[in-house]
Structures are given as C-alpha cells and as structure tokens.
Design an enzyme around this catalytic site. Structure first.
Site, PDB file in Angstrom:
ATOM      1  N   LYS A 146       5.272   3.082   3.722  1.00 50.96           N
ATOM      2  CA  LYS A 146       4.091   2.263   3.928  1.00 50.96           C
ATOM      3  C   LYS A 146       3.858   2.061   5.428  1.00 50.96           C
ATOM      4  O   LYS A 146       4.799   1.947   6.201  1.00 50.96           O
ATOM      5  CB  LYS A 146       4.298   0.924   3.212  1.00 50.96           C
ATOM      6  CG  LYS A 146       3.095   0.024   3.100  1.00 50.96           C
ATOM      7  CD  LYS A 146       3.457  -1.184   2.255  1.00 50.96           C
ATOM      8  CE  LYS A 146       2.306  -2.153   2.102  1.00 50.96           C
ATOM      9  NZ  LYS A 146       2.692  -3.310   1.244  1.00 50.96           N
ATOM     10  N   SER A 219      -0.577  -4.181  -2.006  1.00 46.54           N
ATOM     11  CA  SER A 219      -0.932  -3.561  -0.745  1.00 46.54           C
ATOM     12  C   SER A 219      -0.257  -2.211  -0.507  1.00 46.54           C
ATOM     13  O   SER A 219      -0.486  -1.578   0.517  1.00 46.54           O
ATOM     14  CB  SER A 219      -0.589  -4.511   0.404  1.00 46.54           C
ATOM     15  OG  SER A 219       0.806  -4.802   0.435  1.00 46.54           O
ATOM     16  N   SER A 243       2.698  -6.442  -4.448  1.00 48.70           N
ATOM     17  CA  SER A 243       2.248  -5.270  -3.696  1.00 48.70           C
ATOM     18  C   SER A 243       2.984  -3.985  -3.981  1.00 48.70           C
ATOM     19  O   SER A 243       2.523  -2.910  -3.611  1.00 48.70           O
ATOM     20  CB  SER A 243       2.318  -5.565  -2.197  1.00 48.70           C
ATOM     21  OG  SER A 243       1.399  -6.562  -1.836  1.00 48.70           O
TER      22      SER A 243
END
Length: 551
Positions: A146, A219, A243
């Site tokens: 990420k 996310s 997330s």
C-alpha cells in the site's frame, strides 16, 4: 503520451495548478511503461464489466508468465523458486508485467519499479546459486505494498498530493520482509487521508475487477484489485476501520486485521495519524489463500520485531496449527440492528450458518449485536479529533478537490482536539471495550461470524457506513475477511425479506441496493475473535476450512 486506463467514474477536478501537477505525475508514471506492455486501445474504450480475463487474454504475457502468476499461491511460489523451477528474476518479471496490465484495467497502482525488483531478484538468484539455500521463507516472492508503507528511496503519501515525500529508509515491516527474501515492485492506490471505503485520490479511482461499476474498497483498494487480478500473489494493507477487510471482501480475497501492536507499524505512518491517538492502526496480509496469511504472519512474528520496537507485544505465532476447543462456539451476527444487510449478504450468512450447523465439532449460536449506533458515533469522533482541519489544510495546500466520501467523513467530524477531550475520548473508548468484553462473555462464544459490509462491493461514491468493520477496530479485536464461493445475482433478482426499514441509515442502504447492479460481485464474510486471540482465529479457520470451502 498518456497510457489509457479504464475509468468509469471520474474523480473531481481541482484548480489549474493542481491539475497541472497531477497530470505531470501521471505522465511520469506512464513514461516508464514499455509500449509492448500497453493494452490495445479498443479494450480500454469498450471494456467488459468483468475485466478479470484481460491479463490472460491481452497477448502481453507469455504462457510461462501466465503460469507463474496464476498457478501458485505464495507458499507454492516460494517452493518453486527454492527448487529452481523458476528463477526469482523470471518471477519478478512476470508479476511486474502483469501488475502494469492490471493497472490499465483497474487503476490500482501509484508506483511501478520493475528495474529495482529485477535487480533485487538477481541478487537472490545469485545467493541461491552460491549457497544452495534461500535467504528466508519469502525468497523471491514478489510483495505489493500500500502506498503509505515506506520503502527507502520511494515516494509515500497519505493519499493527498501535498503529503508526498520520499522515504529515506525502509519501514521496519519492509525491512523484515526484505530480509526474508521478499521482492518489492509496486505500491498501490489508497483514498484521500486513508479514511474512507473507496480508493480514490489525485491519481484517479480504483475499479472492482469483477464489476468495474463497483468499488474495490478502501483504504487498501489498490491492493485488493491487484491481488484479485493476480498482479500480486501477496499484498500488504493497513486497517483502521475496515481498510483491509472491506476491500478483501469486495474482491473475493482473504484479508487479516490483527490485534494492534503485534505487527510492526514503525515507519508506516511517519507523520503520525490523529485517529491513532485512540484507535491503533494495524497492518496485515491480503491474499488468495488461508496458508498465505499464515505464512505472512509467521514470517514477520518469527523475526521477533518486538526486540526492535518495544511498542509491540511478543505473542508467539501458532496460526493454523493452533488447537481449538473440542466444540467450537461460533456466534452468528446476521445484522447489527442498525442496518439490515443487502439480500446477497443475508444469503451468504445463511449459507455459512447451514454449513457450520452440520459440523459436530461446531456449536452455532446467535450473537446479539452491541450498541452499534453508539460504537459508530464514538468511532467517528475518534477518527477526526481535530474536526477535519488538518485534512482540509492538506487539500488546500495544493488546490486538491475534496472527494465526496471525504466530505461524508468530514461533515460528521467534531473538534475534540483539546488534550482533555482526547483523554475523555480514550476513557469512553475504554469503557466501551470493557462493556463489549462483558457482552461477548454473556453470549458465551469463541468467535463471531458476520458480514464485512452492508452489501457486496458498493457502487462508486456510496460506501458511507462501515460500522460492521469499525466496531472491531474500536475494541481492538482481530478479524479476518474470508471469501465465499457465492456471488451477487443480477439486479432485481434478490429482494429484502422485510420491506420495512429500521432507520435513516437503513433507508439509504436500501436505496443504494435498488439503484446499483451488483451482478457478479463477490460475497465475503468476516470471522472475529477476542483481543489477542489471533492464533485461535487462525486455528478456527483451519477447523472450518472445508465447511466454508476456504482455500
């Protein structure tokens, strides 16, 4: 020349200066892509709703590269490299090529650096040739990360253009994974401020590979889309309110949110994160098999990261080898008494319950939800203790527009930034945690099985309510998203059993269900355990693996 990328639902435009900078960054990214890695324009202009077959059919990958990226999970891929069936260079090349194909059909990447990956892979091949053994359990396995996870010499951000900076060092997690032989080749998309359940920012919007008119989640949505398209065999996301779990469920994957402070966060949020004052963020794996989650956890924890970061709790990892009670008690929480899950999720939870009911070593019980509305309200106040001021300052610094789901979070924010108010929030949080523990004990269950979200992957810009996941961050319980073999039916096929809504939030979700077509969307569930019972959670997953058709 800009590389064409499918975008079914555009993000808002900013002021002229912002758009110039944004365009420059995208052009820099595009300039790295070889011409023979670019998908035919007609595929981008008229894409199918389900784009999962495009990497295989587009003609860019060789037969061997398709096999490398599709036929192995991380466990078997590491074994194939160790046994010299494939070189680490061949594997890094295959995943780098496939990742950039995946980006063109889902907009999942923020950075792509194959040259670094191949250089790292070459050193691993040389080591294996010289010493006759691997450097560690992830030798040659490509890992995607990420965007905010720091790698030395690479950019990182919080999803804002103004937060971009270059990392001087590896984060502790990346250092551990690198020492274990992992190869890094991409970083993936996340939303503005990491706070909402769709991955949209100045680089565009991530699309769900199974239905590009739906969200890949947030996310960690870029990770989810990339892993679902097999552009990554094992991804690393982070979770503060769902997330990891929501994107994993939306894209048919496994995703684990551990108890906070058992995996290292050092260097992952280098500028701090206001919500982390009272809800600790955590990092975790996103992948396609149960044993890959176990491999990730075992690799990191066996490195004894707590010796380098004293904030960590030294819990040994037994994972899927953990013994469970002779008769495991699993509570089913079909709804939270605030929002009725959409019909496809109701069907998925019923399917799971029926299968667990048939096992003599599992006792299935009803689990009554605990004060969902109060939990959601408290979580919202904790997420933005400054009332969203810092968030909006970062937007204003570059002329970046505020996205719709950012507004949905910020408009409910309240200023609790005074030290006494933050302290009171913590006391309120701790009271809720104790009350949840007492409630769980009264229910007399070992684990809880429930939906991850109010429905399948949502239509773009509609994912507002995350109470099904964020409550477990609030109380710091480990939870894992698990896929089911079920998918959503075409629009209009499945109806709510009860046509009466139970509040304004339920009304909103029902309207969204009527408007969108969820055909083909993955249906994921989550299994939750008490705090620090992460090993029990994995032992339970192993026990019910066959019943729920887990890979």
């Amino acid at each position: 020349m800009s590389v064409p990328v499918i975008q079914t639902f555009p993000v808002p435009a900013g002021d002229a200066a912002f758009e110039k900078t944004r365009r420059h960054l995208i052009n820099q990214f595009d300039a790295k892509i070889p011409q023979d890695y670019i998908i035919a324009r007609h595929v981008i202009d008229k894409p199918p709703t389900d784009v999962t077959e495009i990497p295989r059919s587009c003609g860019i990958l060789s037969a061997e590269e398709i096999a490398i990226t599709e036929d192995y999970d991380a466990v078997d891929l590491a074994k194939a490299i160790a046994q010299r069936k494939y070189t680490a260079v061949a594997v890094a090349t295959a995943f780098s090529k496939r990742a950039i194909i995946c980006h063109q059909i889902s907009n999942c990447l923020t950075q792509w650096f194959p040259e670094e990956a191949i250089k790292q892979a070459k050193s691993l091949d040389d080591y294996l040739d010289e010493h006759g053994h691997t450097v560690g359990p992830l030798h040659g396995v490509p890992l995607s990360l990420k965007e905010h996870i720091a790698i030395r010499g690479r950019g990182t951000s919080y999803g804002f253009l103004a937060s971009n900076h270059v990392s001087d060092n590896d984060s502790l997690l990346v250092s551990i994974l690198r020492d274990s032989g992992a190869v890094f080749y991409v970083k993936t998309m996340q939303p503005q401020g990491l706070l909402h359940m769709e991955s949209d920012n100045y680089m565009g919007r991530v699309l769900n590979p199974y239905n590009i008119h739906l969200s890949a989640g947030g996310s960690s949505g870029g990770e989810a889309a990339l892993v679902a398209l097999r552009g990554s065999v094992l991804g690393v996301g982070s979770d503060l309110g769902g997330s990891i779990r929501a994107p994993s469920a939306f894209c048919g994957l496994y995703g684990f949110k551990p108890t906070a402070n058992i995996l290292p966060m050092q260097g992952l949020l280098p500028r701090g994160f206001a919500a982390g004052l009272n809800i600790q963020p955590c990092v975790g794996p996103m992948c396609r098999s149960l044993r890959d989650m176990d491999l990730f956890m075992r690799t990191v924890i066996d490195s004894r990261p707590y010796l380098k970061d004293p904030l960590l709790v030294p819990i040994p990892w037994t994972g899927t080898k953990t013994s469970t009670a002779p008769r495991l008690k699993i509570g089913i929480m079909a709804m939270d008494d605030m929002i009725t899950p959409m019909p496809p999720l109701t069907r998925a939870i019923s399917w799971a319950q029926q299968r667990l009911d048939a096992r003599p070593d599992v006792e299935v019980k009803k689990f009554t939800p605990y004060r969902a509305r109060e939990a959601l309200d408290l979580t919202r106040r904790i997420f933005t203790p400054d009332g969203g001021v810092g968030f909006r300052k970062l937007l204003a610094a570059s002329g970046e527009p505020e996205h719709l789901l950012s507004t949905a979070v910020l408009d409910k924010a309240t200023d609790s930034s005074h030290v006494n108010q933050i302290s009171m929030l913590r006391a309120e949080r701790d009271d809720f945690r104790r009350e949840m523990a007492a409630h769980w004990n009264e229910q007399d269950v070992d684990l809880v099985l429930m939906p991850v979200f109010v429905g399948p992957a949502p239509a773009h810009d509609t994912a507002i309510y995350k109470g099904y996941t964020s409550v477990w961050n609030l109380v710091d319980y480990p939870a894992v998203a698990i896929p089911t073999p079920l998918v959503a039916e075409a629009k209009g096929v499945e109806k709510y059993a009860d046509q009466q809504d139970i509040g304004v939030e339920d009304q909103y979700v029902r309207r969204m269900y009527e408007r969108a077509d969820f055909a083909g969307a993955s249906l994921g569930l989550q299994l939750v355990a008490r705090k620090h019972h992460d090993n029990l959670l994995f032992g339970a997953l192993r026990l019910i693996q066959d019943a729920l058709e887990l890979k």
